[in-house]
Design an enzyme around this catalytic site. Structure first.
Site, PDB file in Angstrom:
ATOM      1  N   HIS A  13     107.793  93.475 100.759  1.00 15.32           N
ATOM      2  CA  HIS A  13     108.957  92.778 100.186  1.00 15.32           C
ATOM      3  C   HIS A  13     109.983  92.581 101.291  1.00 15.32           C
ATOM      4  O   HIS A  13     110.711  93.508 101.661  1.00 15.32           O
ATOM      5  CB  HIS A  13     109.567  93.594  99.041  1.00 15.32           C
ATOM      6  CG  HIS A  13     110.675  92.878  98.325  1.00 15.32           C
ATOM      7  ND1 HIS A  13     110.694  92.753  96.946  1.00 15.32           N
ATOM      8  CD2 HIS A  13     111.795  92.264  98.769  1.00 15.32           C
ATOM      9  CE1 HIS A  13     111.784  92.083  96.590  1.00 15.32           C
ATOM     10  NE2 HIS A  13     112.470  91.779  97.690  1.00 15.32           N
ATOM     11  N   HIS A  15     112.946  89.805 103.187  1.00 16.17           N
ATOM     12  CA  HIS A  15     113.739  88.568 103.276  1.00 16.17           C
ATOM     13  C   HIS A  15     113.927  88.224 104.753  1.00 16.17           C
ATOM     14  O   HIS A  15     114.545  88.995 105.491  1.00 16.17           O
ATOM     15  CB  HIS A  15     115.106  88.760 102.610  1.00 16.17           C
ATOM     16  CG  HIS A  15     115.001  89.065 101.148  1.00 16.17           C
ATOM     17  ND1 HIS A  15     114.991  88.085 100.183  1.00 16.17           N
ATOM     18  CD2 HIS A  15     114.855  90.243 100.483  1.00 16.17           C
ATOM     19  CE1 HIS A  15     114.861  88.641  98.984  1.00 16.17           C
ATOM     20  NE2 HIS A  15     114.777  89.957  99.141  1.00 16.17           N
ATOM     21  N   LYS A  98     107.336  84.835  92.672  1.00 18.77           N
ATOM     22  CA  LYS A  98     108.418  85.812  92.499  1.00 18.77           C
ATOM     23  C   LYS A  98     109.323  85.395  91.348  1.00 18.77           C
ATOM     24  O   LYS A  98     109.817  84.260  91.327  1.00 18.77           O
ATOM     25  CB  LYS A  98     109.236  85.891  93.799  1.00 18.77           C
ATOM     26  CG  LYS A  98     110.471  86.782  93.725  1.00 18.77           C
ATOM     27  CD  LYS A  98     110.126  88.260  93.796  1.00 18.77           C
ATOM     28  CE  LYS A  98     111.321  89.157  93.499  1.00 18.77           C
ATOM     29  NZ  LYS A  98     112.252  89.258  94.615  1.00 18.77           N
ATOM     30  N   HIS A 135     111.623  90.733  90.020  1.00 23.23           N
ATOM     31  CA  HIS A 135     112.948  91.350  90.158  1.00 23.23           C
ATOM     32  C   HIS A 135     113.321  91.817  88.756  1.00 23.23           C
ATOM     33  O   HIS A 135     113.718  91.021  87.910  1.00 23.23           O
ATOM     34  CB  HIS A 135     113.980  90.365  90.717  1.00 23.23           C
ATOM     35  CG  HIS A 135     115.318  90.996  90.913  1.00 23.23           C
ATOM     36  ND1 HIS A 135     115.877  91.218  92.157  1.00 23.23           N
ATOM     37  CD2 HIS A 135     116.215  91.498  90.022  1.00 23.23           C
ATOM     38  CE1 HIS A 135     117.050  91.826  92.018  1.00 23.23           C
ATOM     39  NE2 HIS A 135     117.282  92.004  90.727  1.00 23.23           N
ATOM     40  N   HIS A 173     111.132  96.719  94.142  1.00 21.92           N
ATOM     41  CA  HIS A 173     112.280  97.589  94.463  1.00 21.92           C
ATOM     42  C   HIS A 173     112.768  98.392  93.254  1.00 21.92           C
ATOM     43  O   HIS A 173     113.912  98.263  92.826  1.00 21.92           O
ATOM     44  CB  HIS A 173     113.428  96.806  95.095  1.00 21.92           C
ATOM     45  CG  HIS A 173     113.749  95.467  94.468  1.00 21.92           C
ATOM     46  ND1 HIS A 173     114.000  95.300  93.132  1.00 21.92           N
ATOM     47  CD2 HIS A 173     113.839  94.241  95.014  1.00 21.92           C
ATOM     48  CE1 HIS A 173     114.257  94.023  92.897  1.00 21.92           C
ATOM     49  NE2 HIS A 173     114.157  93.355  94.010  1.00 21.92           N
ATOM     50  N   ASP A 247     112.628  95.351 101.043  1.00 21.36           N
ATOM     51  CA  ASP A 247     113.695  94.492 100.537  1.00 21.36           C
ATOM     52  C   ASP A 247     114.781  94.324 101.600  1.00 21.36           C
ATOM     53  O   ASP A 247     115.954  94.136 101.272  1.00 21.36           O
ATOM     54  CB  ASP A 247     114.286  95.032  99.227  1.00 21.36           C
ATOM     55  CG  ASP A 247     115.109  93.974  98.501  1.00 21.36           C
ATOM     56  OD1 ASP A 247     114.957  92.776  98.798  1.00 21.36           O
ATOM     57  OD2 ASP A 247     115.923  94.366  97.632  1.00 21.36           O
TER      58      ASP A 247
HETATM   59  C1  NCD Z   1     118.403  90.157  98.237  1.00 18.87           C
HETATM   60  C2  NCD Z   1     118.864  89.061  99.185  1.00 18.87           C
HETATM   61  O1  NCD Z   1     119.912  89.210  99.799  1.00 18.87           O
HETATM   62  O2  NCD Z   1     118.138  88.067  99.355  1.00 18.87           O
HETATM   63  N1  NCD Z   1     119.491  91.049  98.001  1.00 18.87           N
HETATM   64  C3  NCD Z   1     119.384  92.338  97.589  1.00 18.87           C
HETATM   65  O3  NCD Z   1     120.398  92.974  97.331  1.00 18.87           O
HETATM   66  N2  NCD Z   1     118.219  92.919  97.460  1.00 18.87           N
HETATM   67  C4  NCD Z   1     117.891  89.550  97.000  1.00 18.87           C
HETATM   68  C5  NCD Z   1     117.090  90.508  96.175  1.00 18.87           C
HETATM   69  O4  NCD Z   1     115.983  90.876  96.543  1.00 18.87           O
HETATM   70  O5  NCD Z   1     117.560  90.914  95.116  1.00 18.87           O
HETATM   71 ZN    ZN Z   2     114.445  91.234  97.609  1.00 20.85          ZN
END
Ligand code: NCD
Ligand code: ZN
Length: 345
Positions: A13, A15, A98, A135, A173, A247
């Site tokens: 996971h 970003h 997702k 999520h 998460h 995450d």
């Molecule tokens: C994530 C993001 O910033 O893209 N933020 C977070 O707090 N985890 C989005 C997400 O996975 O919820």
């Molecule tokens: Zn995330």
């Protein structure tokens, strides 16, 4: 000195963002992870196979030379997703869709408004063996932010699993004992990713002695009993259902240290080191490799990585700030402090 060699881990996971931000953060993950599941919440989101292939090409372009890192692409589920899109995605090697409930988190405005209208899409995912990444928070303004995951289990997760019993679901998460229990009690088609922050921190770490904006993420940190339950889940008898998913979610410092600071913690710079701390403190270092390098690959139907990495029990300083493009910086988890383990690169 204590050392630990494990199969190279995967981050299930992650970003990565795009453009200059992508170039700034990708090398941190690529130097320690074999693969990562790439979240599709760009602006605009990654909703079509063409979007995902173009994004994958940009990620490959941003990789350091000779990197063997492999991004695993996902699509953002929207009210307009169709069973046909699921078949196209499968054919293109996209591993998952997702679910972001509309308004749940960063860049979730295109999220799903009524999942129960998308049952044919979920049925096609089950048929094609495409994973459903969730999520797991309701966005009902009546529900307290600390209860949003537990309420999601009753309102969404259980009914979905009842209606599409063979869907492969990753509860992403997870932050509560309730979610850990749901996953343990469900069939082997249900698993969960767990972040370093939810294993290491509780809501006191976020709020006592002043608000710590760099520890604000979604789902929000919970009370200590939940953190303990997560550590028990990843080290206990049903640990095979839980795997590494950081995450890691980078945001510029100016958007975190802000009157309306955004959600997300950046942990990719020292991800496996932070998890090593968790398993070490729990006296379960022998369980780290399964969590980091085996359980996720197995659930995704992938081979284990051919390489290995070595960790040394020696404190490693974490940079206080990392360049993040456009003159911005980001503050990593533990920024300016130390982690107890060091990766031998
Ligand atoms: C994530 C993001 O910033 O893209 N933020 C977070 O707090 N985890 C989005 C997400 O996975 O919820
Ligand atoms: Zn995330």
């Amino acid at each position: 000195m204590q050392t630990l060699t494990i199969i190279q881990p995967d981050d299930m996971h992650l970003h990565l963002r795009d453009g200059e931000a992508l170039k700034a953060v990708l090398p941190f993950t690529a130097r320690q992870m074999g693969r990562a599941v790439i979240m599709p919440n760009l602006k605009p989101p990654v909703v079509s196979v063409a979007d995902a292939m173009a994004y994958k090409a940009r990620i490959m372009d941003a990789l350091p030379p000779n990197s063997t890192f492999e991004p695993l692409m996902t699509l953002y589920l929207t009210d307009k997703s169709t069973p046909e899109l699921v078949r196209e995605a499968k054919a293109a090697g996209i591993v998952a869709f997702k679910l972001y409930p509309a308004g749940a988190t960063t860049n979730s405005d295109s999220g799903v408004t009524d999942l129960f209208k998308l049952m044919p899409v979920l049925q096609e995912m089950a048929k094609q063996g495409v994973l459903f990444l969730v999520h797991g928070e309701v966005t009902d303004p009546e529900v307290d932010i600390f209860d949003r995951e537990a309420v999601f289990i009753e309102r969404v997760m259980k009914p979905v699993l009842q209606q599409v019993p063979d869907l492969k679901v990753v509860f992403e998460h997870i932050t509560t004992a309730d979610a850990a229990r749901l996953v343990m009690e469900a069939g082997d088609n249900v698993a969960a990713s767990v972040t370093p922050q939810h294993l290491l921190l509780n809501r006191n770490d976020l709020l006592v002695g002043g608000v710590r904006p760099h520890r604000y993420c979604l789902p929000v940190l919970k009370r200590e009993s939940h953190r303990k339950a997560l550590v028990e889940a990843v080290t206990g008898d049903n640990a095979h259902k839980f795997f590494l998913g950081t995450d890691s979610a980078p945001h510029a410092r100016s958007l975190k240290e802000n009157a309306c600071g955004c959600a997300g913690m950046f942990s990719a710079a020292t991800a496996i080191e932070l998890y090593a701390e968790v398993f070490d403190k729990a006296g379960a270092l022998d369980k780290l490799e399964a969590f980091a390098s085996k359980n996720g690959a197995r659930f995704y139907g992938l081979p284990e990585n051919p390489r290995s990495i070595t960790l040394i029990k020696q404190p490693c300083p974490v940079e206080a700030a990392i360049p993040f493009g456009d003159g911005e910086v980001l503050v990593p988890m533990r920024g300016g402090e130390q982690v107890a383990w060091t990766v031998q690169y």
